[in-house]
Design a protein around this motif. Sequence first.
Motif, PDB file in Angstrom:
ATOM      1  N   PRO A 255       8.877   6.707  -0.849  1.00 19.91           N
ATOM      2  CA  PRO A 255      10.140   6.044  -1.171  1.00 19.91           C
ATOM      3  C   PRO A 255      10.423   4.991  -0.326  1.00 19.91           C
ATOM      4  CG  PRO A 255      10.254   8.125   0.061  1.00 19.91           C
ATOM      5  CD  PRO A 255       9.007   7.890  -0.414  1.00 19.91           C
ATOM      6  N   PRO A 256      11.314   3.887  -0.747  1.00 18.33           N
ATOM      7  CA  PRO A 256      11.685   2.734  -0.032  1.00 18.33           C
ATOM      8  C   PRO A 256      12.044   3.309   1.545  1.00 18.33           C
ATOM      9  CG  PRO A 256      12.462   2.496  -2.192  1.00 18.33           C
ATOM     10  CD  PRO A 256      11.830   3.836  -2.193  1.00 18.33           C
ATOM     11  N   SER A 257      13.127   4.222   1.699  1.00 16.55           N
ATOM     12  CA  SER A 257      13.623   4.433   2.716  1.00 16.55           C
ATOM     13  C   SER A 257      12.528   4.691   3.809  1.00 16.55           C
ATOM     14  CB  SER A 257      14.590   5.627   2.988  1.00 16.55           C
ATOM     15  OG  SER A 257      13.899   6.650   2.094  1.00 16.55           O
TER      16      SER A 257
ATOM     17  N   TRP B 236       0.774  -1.198  -0.148  1.00 14.08           N
ATOM     18  CA  TRP B 236      -0.055  -0.130   0.151  1.00 14.08           C
ATOM     19  C   TRP B 236       0.903   1.225  -0.056  1.00 14.08           C
ATOM     20  CZ3 TRP B 236      -0.749   3.576   4.048  1.00 14.08           C
ATOM     21  CH2 TRP B 236      -1.805   4.585   4.153  1.00 14.08           C
ATOM     22  N   LEU B 237       1.946   1.511   0.680  1.00 17.05           N
ATOM     23  CA  LEU B 237       2.601   2.499   1.052  1.00 17.05           C
ATOM     24  C   LEU B 237       3.452   2.533  -0.509  1.00 17.05           C
ATOM     25  CD1 LEU B 237       4.538   2.103   4.417  1.00 17.05           C
ATOM     26  CD2 LEU B 237       2.974   3.808   3.821  1.00 17.05           C
ATOM     27  N   ASP B 238       3.809   1.513  -1.206  1.00 15.02           N
ATOM     28  CA  ASP B 238       4.359   1.673  -2.439  1.00 15.02           C
ATOM     29  C   ASP B 238       3.629   2.084  -3.445  1.00 15.02           C
ATOM     30  OD1 ASP B 238       6.682   1.082  -4.355  1.00 15.02           O
ATOM     31  OD2 ASP B 238       5.266  -0.471  -5.012  1.00 15.02           O
ATOM     32  N   GLU B 239       2.419   1.333  -3.650  1.00 17.32           N
ATOM     33  CA  GLU B 239       1.530   1.546  -4.778  1.00 17.32           C
ATOM     34  C   GLU B 239       0.482   2.569  -4.525  1.00 17.32           C
ATOM     35  OE1 GLU B 239      -0.063  -2.212  -5.694  1.00 17.32           O
ATOM     36  OE2 GLU B 239       1.683  -3.123  -6.282  1.00 17.32           O
ATOM     37  N   VAL B 240       0.096   2.810  -3.367  1.00 11.58           N
ATOM     38  CA  VAL B 240      -1.114   3.850  -3.322  1.00 11.58           C
ATOM     39  C   VAL B 240      -0.299   4.881  -2.866  1.00 11.58           C
ATOM     40  CG1 VAL B 240      -3.103   4.395  -1.886  1.00 11.58           C
ATOM     41  CG2 VAL B 240      -2.790   1.925  -2.590  1.00 11.58           C
ATOM     42  N   VAL B 241       0.224   4.955  -1.635  1.00 13.11           N
ATOM     43  CA  VAL B 241       1.025   6.383  -1.344  1.00 13.11           C
ATOM     44  C   VAL B 241       2.332   7.054  -2.225  1.00 13.11           C
ATOM     45  CG1 VAL B 241       2.174   7.393   0.884  1.00 13.11           C
ATOM     46  CG2 VAL B 241       0.215   5.605   1.213  1.00 13.11           C
ATOM     47  N   LYS B 242       2.775   5.790  -2.707  1.00 17.84           N
ATOM     48  CA  LYS B 242       3.817   6.371  -3.627  1.00 17.84           C
ATOM     49  C   LYS B 242       5.289   6.683  -2.519  1.00 17.84           C
ATOM     50  CE  LYS B 242       1.701   5.562  -7.574  1.00 17.84           C
ATOM     51  NZ  LYS B 242       1.934   4.427  -8.303  1.00 17.84           N
TER      52      LYS B 242
ATOM     53  N   ARG C 202      11.781   8.683  -5.925  1.00 19.81           N
ATOM     54  CA  ARG C 202      10.664   9.345  -5.007  1.00 19.81           C
ATOM     55  C   ARG C 202      11.130  10.048  -3.849  1.00 19.81           C
ATOM     56  NH1 ARG C 202       6.766   4.034  -4.622  1.00 19.81           N
ATOM     57  NH2 ARG C 202       6.172   3.863  -6.676  1.00 19.81           N
ATOM     58  N   GLY C 203      12.207   9.636  -3.367  1.00 18.44           N
ATOM     59  CA  GLY C 203      12.900  10.413  -2.167  1.00 18.44           C
ATOM     60  C   GLY C 203      13.350  11.927  -2.584  1.00 18.44           C
ATOM     61  N   ARG C 204      13.789  12.562  -1.485  1.00 14.83           N
ATOM     62  CA  ARG C 204      13.935  13.966  -2.010  1.00 14.83           C
ATOM     63  C   ARG C 204      15.727  14.018  -2.005  1.00 14.83           C
ATOM     64  NH1 ARG C 204      13.728  16.285   4.355  1.00 14.83           N
ATOM     65  NH2 ARG C 204      15.492  15.347   5.226  1.00 14.83           N
ATOM     66  N   GLY C 205      16.378  12.834  -1.966  1.00 19.27           N
ATOM     67  CA  GLY C 205      17.798  12.651  -2.370  1.00 19.27           C
ATOM     68  C   GLY C 205      18.563  13.595  -1.168  1.00 19.27           C
TER      69      GLY C 205
ATOM     70  N   TYR D  91      12.439  -3.074  -3.684  1.00 15.88           N
ATOM     71  CA  TYR D  91      12.184  -1.610  -4.209  1.00 15.88           C
ATOM     72  C   TYR D  91      13.367  -0.703  -4.064  1.00 15.88           C
ATOM     73  CZ  TYR D  91       7.294  -3.063  -2.748  1.00 15.88           C
ATOM     74  OH  TYR D  91       5.994  -3.595  -2.878  1.00 15.88           O
ATOM     75  N   LYS D  92      14.350  -0.916  -3.369  1.00 11.87           N
ATOM     76  CA  LYS D  92      15.549  -0.113  -3.542  1.00 11.87           C
ATOM     77  C   LYS D  92      16.414  -0.501  -4.481  1.00 11.87           C
ATOM     78  CE  LYS D  92      15.940   0.496   1.643  1.00 11.87           C
ATOM     79  NZ  LYS D  92      16.730   0.618   2.707  1.00 11.87           N
ATOM     80  N   ASN D  93      16.240  -1.524  -5.239  1.00 11.64           N
ATOM     81  CA  ASN D  93      17.064  -1.828  -6.517  1.00 11.64           C
ATOM     82  C   ASN D  93      16.295  -1.079  -7.731  1.00 11.64           C
ATOM     83  OD1 ASN D  93      19.162  -3.150  -5.338  1.00 11.64           O
ATOM     84  ND2 ASN D  93      17.891  -5.264  -5.078  1.00 11.64           N
ATOM     85  N   ASP D  94      15.073  -0.258  -7.425  1.00 15.54           N
ATOM     86  CA  ASP D  94      14.400   0.023  -8.465  1.00 15.54           C
ATOM     87  C   ASP D  94      14.749   1.780  -8.521  1.00 15.54           C
ATOM     88  OD1 ASP D  94      12.785   1.294 -10.419  1.00 15.54           O
ATOM     89  OD2 ASP D  94      10.909   0.194  -9.674  1.00 15.54           O
ATOM     90  N   PRO D  95      15.485   2.111  -9.637  1.00 16.02           N
ATOM     91  CA  PRO D  95      15.836   3.451  -9.551  1.00 16.02           C
ATOM     92  C   PRO D  95      14.389   4.725  -9.497  1.00 16.02           C
ATOM     93  CG  PRO D  95      16.827   2.434 -11.467  1.00 16.02           C
ATOM     94  CD  PRO D  95      15.933   1.535 -10.885  1.00 16.02           C
ATOM     95  N   LYS D  96      13.273   4.094 -10.213  1.00 17.08           N
ATOM     96  CA  LYS D  96      12.325   5.048 -10.306  1.00 17.08           C
ATOM     97  C   LYS D  96      11.864   5.097  -8.775  1.00 17.08           C
ATOM     98  CE  LYS D  96      10.585   4.256 -14.895  1.00 17.08           C
ATOM     99  NZ  LYS D  96       9.786   3.576 -15.820  1.00 17.08           N
TER     100      LYS D  96
END
Length: 377
Positions: free
Chosen positions: A113-115, A105-111, A161-164, A152-157
């Motif tokens: 970042p993995p961290s 849910w956090l990944d697909e709905v909330v979008k 999502r994080g602020r970097g 998820y952490k291996n996915d660049p897209k």
Amino acid sequence: MTTVEEGNRARLVPVEVVDAELVENESAPGAAEVVVHDPAAAVLAALETGAEEELNRARAHKTRTGYARDWQVWREFHDWLGEQTGHRLPDTAVTRGTVVAFVTWLDEVVKAPPSTIDRRVTGVTVTARRPPYGVQVPKEATLAARELIRKYKNDPKRMARGRGQAEPATPEHLRRMHTADPLVPRRPYSRRRRREYVLPDLAVYRNQALTKMAWAISGRAAEVSALEIGHLQLTDGGLEVHVPSVKERPPRDVEVAYGERPDSCPVLAWLAWQGAAELTEGPAFRSVDQWGHLGSQRLSPDGCRLVITRAGKQAGIEVTLTGHSARAGFITTAIEQGKRPDQVRQQSGHAAKSAVFWEYVRKAQRWHNPVSRGIGL
């Protein structure tokens, strides 16, 4: 044996003898059941509860508030799940299935970042185990969640999502913030009645001192928040600053020299703020309300971050500066100006093998002598 009253007669009921005090259960009149009160078990339970409370108090305020927010997000997930299934599960339903669904849910709905997802799972599981919930979170639940998060952490897209990394603040940024217009427009959704107001002089002095001091000591927001008046001692060369220990990191003593220009000098900015606020003891950086009244409480780490971010926006700086921008900017600028990494690391308090520190060094030095130069190309 124990006696149980039945009408006008009494009968003896055998009970198991234990090395503890026996207390009759009065919840069911006439029942032969007894409640066993074990003093040793009661003491152990009390110690467990006390230990958990003490550990919770020992956690940093930021960590505790973060866990509280994670649990609130967990409840929002259960609300969403209840709408999807037609039945809302209790918040204490922390199982392999619900935790994996939470991550999805956090990944697909909330979008998220993995961290952030990783941190949310930690906050939820820690909170669930603690009183008043006391949930036995199965190990396979956290293992399954971590497996998904690693993917998820291996996915660049997803990572994008994080602020970097924070945008480094430069001396030029500090000078622009020093001369920023004190007129503050009302932020969207603010409850203030006025559309704009002028930042009080005392707040201007504080913001100038805080942004420059955070930069000069390469300070974390929590370290800037923890500074006391006595931690800054004026000398002929500038300020000797004792940066206190926060989050179990060792304290350090650093030197802050007078700047080459008055509009970016951290020493002059500190003296102006200290004099205007008439500070003699207590927290170095405190709240100032919209009327210019000085508060007695120290600014929180989040408050220090907001000062830097809002000062950058007030100055019209194109990039968004965060609490970490001062720290990143000092390291990058010092390395670019030829300071030795060991000197810079002593000022910033990074560990010798800190990957983050050496990444800053690498970026700052990448055009000093690139390996592709002078090799016959």
